[in-house]
Design an enzyme around this catalytic site. Sequence first.
Site, mmCIF file in Angstrom:
data_model
loop_
_atom_site.group_PDB
_atom_site.id
_atom_site.type_symbol
_atom_site.label_atom_id
_atom_site.label_comp_id
_atom_site.label_asym_id
_atom_site.label_seq_id
_atom_site.Cartn_x
_atom_site.Cartn_y
_atom_site.Cartn_z
ATOM 1 N N ARG A 1 -51.194 -3.067 -10.627
ATOM 2 C CA ARG A 1 -50.147 -2.185 -10.097
ATOM 3 C C ARG A 1 -50.667 -1.189 -9.084
ATOM 4 O O ARG A 1 -49.981 -0.882 -8.100
ATOM 5 C CB ARG A 1 -49.453 -1.469 -11.275
ATOM 6 N N LYS B 1 -57.557 -16.049 -17.425
ATOM 7 C CA LYS B 1 -57.167 -14.635 -17.555
ATOM 8 C C LYS B 1 -56.451 -14.483 -18.894
ATOM 9 O O LYS B 1 -55.519 -15.228 -19.190
ATOM 10 C CB LYS B 1 -56.241 -14.233 -16.403
ATOM 11 N N ASN C 1 -59.625 -5.798 -16.484
ATOM 12 C CA ASN C 1 -58.322 -5.493 -15.893
ATOM 13 C C ASN C 1 -57.514 -4.638 -16.863
ATOM 14 O O ASN C 1 -57.663 -4.747 -18.064
ATOM 15 C CB ASN C 1 -57.583 -6.824 -15.597
ATOM 16 N N GLY C 2 -56.670 -3.792 -16.281
ATOM 17 C CA GLY C 2 -55.752 -2.998 -17.088
ATOM 18 C C GLY C 2 -55.900 -1.514 -16.844
ATOM 19 O O GLY C 2 -56.911 -0.914 -17.231
ATOM 20 N N CYS D 1 -49.777 -13.805 -20.246
ATOM 21 C CA CYS D 1 -48.389 -13.378 -20.017
ATOM 22 C C CYS D 1 -47.603 -13.439 -21.324
ATOM 23 O O CYS D 1 -47.579 -14.477 -21.997
ATOM 24 C CB CYS D 1 -47.731 -14.265 -18.965
#
Length: 344
Positions: free
Chosen positions: A244, A149, A221-222, A110
């Site tokens: 998302r 992560k 991821n992404g 993050c």
Amino acid sequence: MTIIDQPTTDTAAAPGVKPGRRLSVAPMMDWTDRHCRVFHRHISRHTWLYTEMVTTGALVYGDVERHLRFNEEEHPVALQLGGSDPTDLATSARLGEKWGYDEINLNCGCPSERVQKGAFGACLMAEPQLVADCVKAMRDAVSIDVTVKHRIGIDQTESYDFVRDFVGTVADAGCKTFIVHARNAILKGLSPKENREVPPLKYDFAYRLKREFPDFEIIINGGIKTEAEIDEHLRHIDGVMLGREAYHNPFVMATFDQRYYGDADAVVKSREQVIEAMIPYIRAQLALGEKGLKLNSITRHMLGLMTGLPGARQFRQVLSDSKKLAAGDANLLLEAAARLRTTA
Ligand SMILES: Cc1cc2nc3c(=O)[nH]c(=O)nc-3n(C[C@H](O)[C@H](O)[C@H](O)COP(=O)(O)O)c2cc1C
């Protein structure tokens, strides 16, 4: 329910790779709360779910029950922690295990300024030994999996070696599962939202990690949206995490149980059946009279259920009507779905 215990992909399962994490929904603040997770669970029985990030401060000094309670039907569900103090992380991980979570995940991805002030999130990637100490403290405290992560780099780092050394150091502390958001985090100058869009995706870095550490579980991821994309990634790595897309188009998960978990008996529910399954849950939650919990606290997560169908906009409109929502009647979902049928 029959689970066929065979990888449905070319990736041979390495020791320590949990087929359960083949598909997962990303931790997303404000979005993947327990109501959202129950909703997602009604679409896919097996997809691995993550909580929003919960900080160690919230658990060590705050209202533990408010942050950790969840519904039995959410399993398998992982608790994501944000923090950088090994003792506090160990305490928080222990609480997570006590409350019944299936995995503890440490957030090293993050980029928000608030998180940086607390010296955790993506800025931890600059301190791999500290992350290793945190992982060790958590692993010593719990018997469930401890996973990390992270991004592939921070700021202007472009070299693969950076993420390889990070993973290597953290793995020495016993972490064998890495969820790789395959873009850099820019710590100054980009908002968290921009940090999910601007830095380029480099999936190859995650693939290289899997090649270099074949025994580790590497999850990518992404920016992943379609089954075709998922299939391609699964040729290279162990699992795919959707953020998302899973939130805005949750029905994408409808085929996951059969397709990626080999659950031959999995029944693909219709969208209407998902709504029917949610109504008793919503009624029961509202009946608890919890302070601040409104119909919209739950239905807001369902706005994307009809994505891609004619009438999806009308469905969202009905569910966004503040007067109707104020009445607090879960049947509003049926009214919204009926609007869809008349539009179609
Ligand atoms: C609203 C929102 C909140 C997020 N909160 C978190 C979080 O709490 N912890 C975390 O590790 N990542 C968080 N992320 C990042 C996602 O987990 C994921 O890494 C990112 O969205 C990229 O995946 P995607 O392209 O599939 O969405 C958040 C993303 C969004 C959109």
